[in-house]
Design a protein around this motif. Sequence first.
Motif, PDB file in Angstrom:
ATOM      1  N   VAL A  40       9.835   1.053   8.393  1.00 16.70           N
ATOM      2  CA  VAL A  40       8.746   2.023   8.452  1.00 16.70           C
ATOM      3  C   VAL A  40       8.907   3.028   7.317  1.00 16.70           C
ATOM      4  O   VAL A  40       9.935   3.702   7.212  1.00 16.70           O
ATOM      5  N   LEU A  41       7.890   3.104   6.459  1.00 18.94           N
ATOM      6  CA  LEU A  41       7.889   4.077   5.366  1.00 18.94           C
ATOM      7  C   LEU A  41       6.826   5.131   5.637  1.00 18.94           C
ATOM      8  O   LEU A  41       5.734   4.819   6.117  1.00 18.94           O
ATOM      9  N   HIS A  42       7.157   6.369   5.320  1.00 18.51           N
ATOM     10  CA  HIS A  42       6.226   7.476   5.522  1.00 18.51           C
ATOM     11  C   HIS A  42       5.653   7.876   4.167  1.00 18.51           C
ATOM     12  O   HIS A  42       6.347   8.469   3.339  1.00 18.51           O
ATOM     13  N   GLY A  43       4.394   7.523   3.948  1.00 19.21           N
ATOM     14  CA  GLY A  43       3.733   7.836   2.690  1.00 19.21           C
ATOM     15  C   GLY A  43       2.455   8.614   2.921  1.00 19.21           C
ATOM     16  O   GLY A  43       2.211   9.143   4.007  1.00 19.21           O
ATOM     17  N   VAL A  44       1.637   8.672   1.890  1.00 22.89           N
ATOM     18  CA  VAL A  44       0.363   9.382   1.970  1.00 22.89           C
ATOM     19  C   VAL A  44      -0.706   8.565   1.253  1.00 22.89           C
ATOM     20  O   VAL A  44      -0.402   7.666   0.459  1.00 22.89           O
ATOM     21  N   ILE A  45      -1.953   8.890   1.550  1.00 22.95           N
ATOM     22  CA  ILE A  45      -3.082   8.273   0.854  1.00 22.95           C
ATOM     23  C   ILE A  45      -3.627   9.297  -0.137  1.00 22.95           C
ATOM     24  O   ILE A  45      -4.034  10.394   0.241  1.00 22.95           O
ATOM     25  N   LEU A  46      -3.585   8.931  -1.419  1.00 24.50           N
ATOM     26  CA  LEU A  46      -4.044   9.791  -2.505  1.00 24.50           C
ATOM     27  C   LEU A  46      -4.983   9.005  -3.409  1.00 24.50           C
ATOM     28  O   LEU A  46      -5.025   7.773  -3.354  1.00 24.50           O
ATOM     29  N   SER A  47      -5.703   9.713  -4.259  1.00 25.75           N
ATOM     30  CA  SER A  47      -6.503   9.046  -5.282  1.00 25.75           C
ATOM     31  C   SER A  47      -5.570   8.492  -6.353  1.00 25.75           C
ATOM     32  O   SER A  47      -4.661   9.188  -6.820  1.00 25.75           O
ATOM     33  N   ALA A  48      -5.786   7.246  -6.731  1.00 27.91           N
ATOM     34  CA  ALA A  48      -4.949   6.624  -7.757  1.00 27.91           C
ATOM     35  C   ALA A  48      -5.188   7.296  -9.106  1.00 27.91           C
ATOM     36  O   ALA A  48      -6.329   7.474  -9.527  1.00 27.91           O
ATOM     37  N   ARG A  49      -4.118   7.663  -9.785  1.00 24.17           N
ATOM     38  CA  ARG A  49      -4.248   8.319 -11.086  1.00 24.17           C
ATOM     39  C   ARG A  49      -4.560   7.327 -12.197  1.00 24.17           C
ATOM     40  O   ARG A  49      -5.108   7.696 -13.227  1.00 24.17           O
ATOM     41  N   GLU A  50      -4.168   6.084 -11.999  1.00 24.75           N
ATOM     42  CA  GLU A  50      -4.450   5.039 -12.978  1.00 24.75           C
ATOM     43  C   GLU A  50      -4.662   3.724 -12.245  1.00 24.75           C
ATOM     44  O   GLU A  50      -4.281   3.574 -11.082  1.00 24.75           O
ATOM     45  N   THR A  51      -5.290   2.788 -12.917  1.00 25.56           N
ATOM     46  CA  THR A  51      -5.546   1.484 -12.322  1.00 25.56           C
ATOM     47  C   THR A  51      -4.246   0.686 -12.263  1.00 25.56           C
ATOM     48  O   THR A  51      -3.599   0.455 -13.285  1.00 25.56           O
ATOM     49  N   LEU A  52      -3.878   0.277 -11.042  1.00 20.75           N
ATOM     50  CA  LEU A  52      -2.653  -0.488 -10.827  1.00 20.75           C
ATOM     51  C   LEU A  52      -2.926  -1.587  -9.799  1.00 20.75           C
ATOM     52  O   LEU A  52      -3.846  -1.465  -8.984  1.00 20.75           O
ATOM     53  N   PRO A  53      -2.122  -2.656  -9.796  1.00 22.48           N
ATOM     54  CA  PRO A  53      -2.326  -3.716  -8.810  1.00 22.48           C
ATOM     55  C   PRO A  53      -1.789  -3.332  -7.435  1.00 22.48           C
ATOM     56  O   PRO A  53      -0.763  -2.658  -7.318  1.00 22.48           O
ATOM     57  N   CYS A  54      -2.502  -3.744  -6.410  1.00 22.79           N
ATOM     58  CA  CYS A  54      -2.034  -3.572  -5.035  1.00 22.79           C
ATOM     59  C   CYS A  54      -0.840  -4.497  -4.816  1.00 22.79           C
ATOM     60  O   CYS A  54      -0.872  -5.668  -5.200  1.00 22.79           O
ATOM     61  N   GLN A  55       0.197  -3.988  -4.176  1.00 26.89           N
ATOM     62  CA  GLN A  55       1.405  -4.785  -3.980  1.00 26.89           C
ATOM     63  C   GLN A  55       1.297  -5.743  -2.800  1.00 26.89           C
ATOM     64  O   GLN A  55       2.229  -6.502  -2.538  1.00 26.89           O
ATOM     65  N   ILE A  56       0.147  -5.729  -2.124  1.00 26.60           N
ATOM     66  CA  ILE A  56      -0.075  -6.682  -1.031  1.00 26.60           C
ATOM     67  C   ILE A  56      -0.980  -7.820  -1.501  1.00 26.60           C
ATOM     68  O   ILE A  56      -0.599  -8.991  -1.473  1.00 26.60           O
ATOM     69  N   CYS A  57      -2.192  -7.478  -1.966  1.00 24.74           N
ATOM     70  CA  CYS A  57      -3.157  -8.516  -2.356  1.00 24.74           C
ATOM     71  C   CYS A  57      -3.139  -8.809  -3.854  1.00 24.74           C
ATOM     72  O   CYS A  57      -3.762  -9.770  -4.302  1.00 24.74           O
ATOM     73  N   ALA A  97       3.832   5.477  -1.516  1.00 25.20           N
ATOM     74  CA  ALA A  97       5.062   5.688  -0.751  1.00 25.20           C
ATOM     75  C   ALA A  97       6.260   5.313  -1.622  1.00 25.20           C
ATOM     76  O   ALA A  97       6.109   4.673  -2.671  1.00 25.20           O
ATOM     77  N   ARG A  98       7.446   5.726  -1.170  1.00 27.09           N
ATOM     78  CA  ARG A  98       8.672   5.360  -1.877  1.00 27.09           C
ATOM     79  C   ARG A  98       9.705   4.832  -0.889  1.00 27.09           C
ATOM     80  O   ARG A  98       9.808   5.308   0.235  1.00 27.09           O
ATOM     81  N   ARG A  99      10.444   3.830  -1.351  1.00 30.20           N
ATOM     82  CA  ARG A  99      11.639   3.384  -0.640  1.00 30.20           C
ATOM     83  C   ARG A  99      12.769   3.408  -1.658  1.00 30.20           C
ATOM     84  O   ARG A  99      12.818   2.576  -2.567  1.00 30.20           O
ATOM     85  N   ASP A 100      13.629   4.395  -1.524  1.00 32.75           N
ATOM     86  CA  ASP A 100      14.648   4.657  -2.541  1.00 32.75           C
ATOM     87  C   ASP A 100      13.943   4.887  -3.883  1.00 32.75           C
ATOM     88  O   ASP A 100      13.129   5.785  -3.993  1.00 32.75           O
TER      89      ASP A 100
END
Length: 279
Positions: free
Chosen positions: A228-245, A258-261
């Motif tokens: 379980v990671l605790h992150g936030v939803i923000l506006s993306a500052r630059e176009t990046l790929p989604c790490q899921i799709c 979010a960050r993990r380490d």
Amino acid sequence: MLQWYIEDAGGGCRSFPEVLVLVCENPQLIYQSFLPLTWDNKLSLEEIARQKVVEMMQQAGVTRDDYLYVCSGNIFFGLHKWLTENGYHWETVKMDGLAHEVAEQTFQQQIISAGFPADIRLEERNYRDFYRQVDSWIKEDPARFKYLKDAKVRCKPERLRYILKGNSGSARTCCKCRKKILPYSPIVQYRFREVGKKKSHYYHPDCSPVKPHKNKLQQANIDWQGEVLHGVILSARETLPCQICHQEVPAGSKAVHARRDKDFIFGHPECFKYVNQDG
């Protein structure tokens, strides 16, 4: 059901009343109001603006079956709250079209009527340069000082300067406990001016000296590879790929951060599995 647009103009100018408009494009209906240069009571700018817009809504016969598109500017923050509390259907948008045109034209016309050169106009929403030219024109003649706004009554009360939001990718130091506020975690920002410069202080939510008046926080507690990671939803500052799709998330779109380490987790909000999500 009618669709209404609520917009303002002149808020960034140090002189001349702000213009508020309520516009329906089909059928074309236009209502306008002006904020006073000053006022004697203890109401905030947002409260005065709310009163003016509600008066226009009453004149126009706006109903709860109608839909309202409202400028997201701070001047309408009190209105946003009032619309929700009173059961209206509405959303904030970046205003364009007829409402924007009417508001800007009305503000332009009032300064031209005061003697400002008609050939100097706002171009491509370059408000900073345009308002600087208006300021320079005011300063040329003390007789024009009567058009200056009362900055004191327009100042935000201290409690309105605290905002609960999601921290960006940089760790910050809490001004109370002096401990780190982790990236992509809840944070309270206090905005103020010092010698004319905009500055901010930051706090952990539990360390904030007052309860934040505005809440922009969207938390994202996600299941990431069984953790379980605790992150936030923000506006993306630059176009990046989604790490899921692996599809791109355009800059400006809402995204999970979010960050993990040292690993940065990023992607479409709908692509993640949430665990007791808040916000």
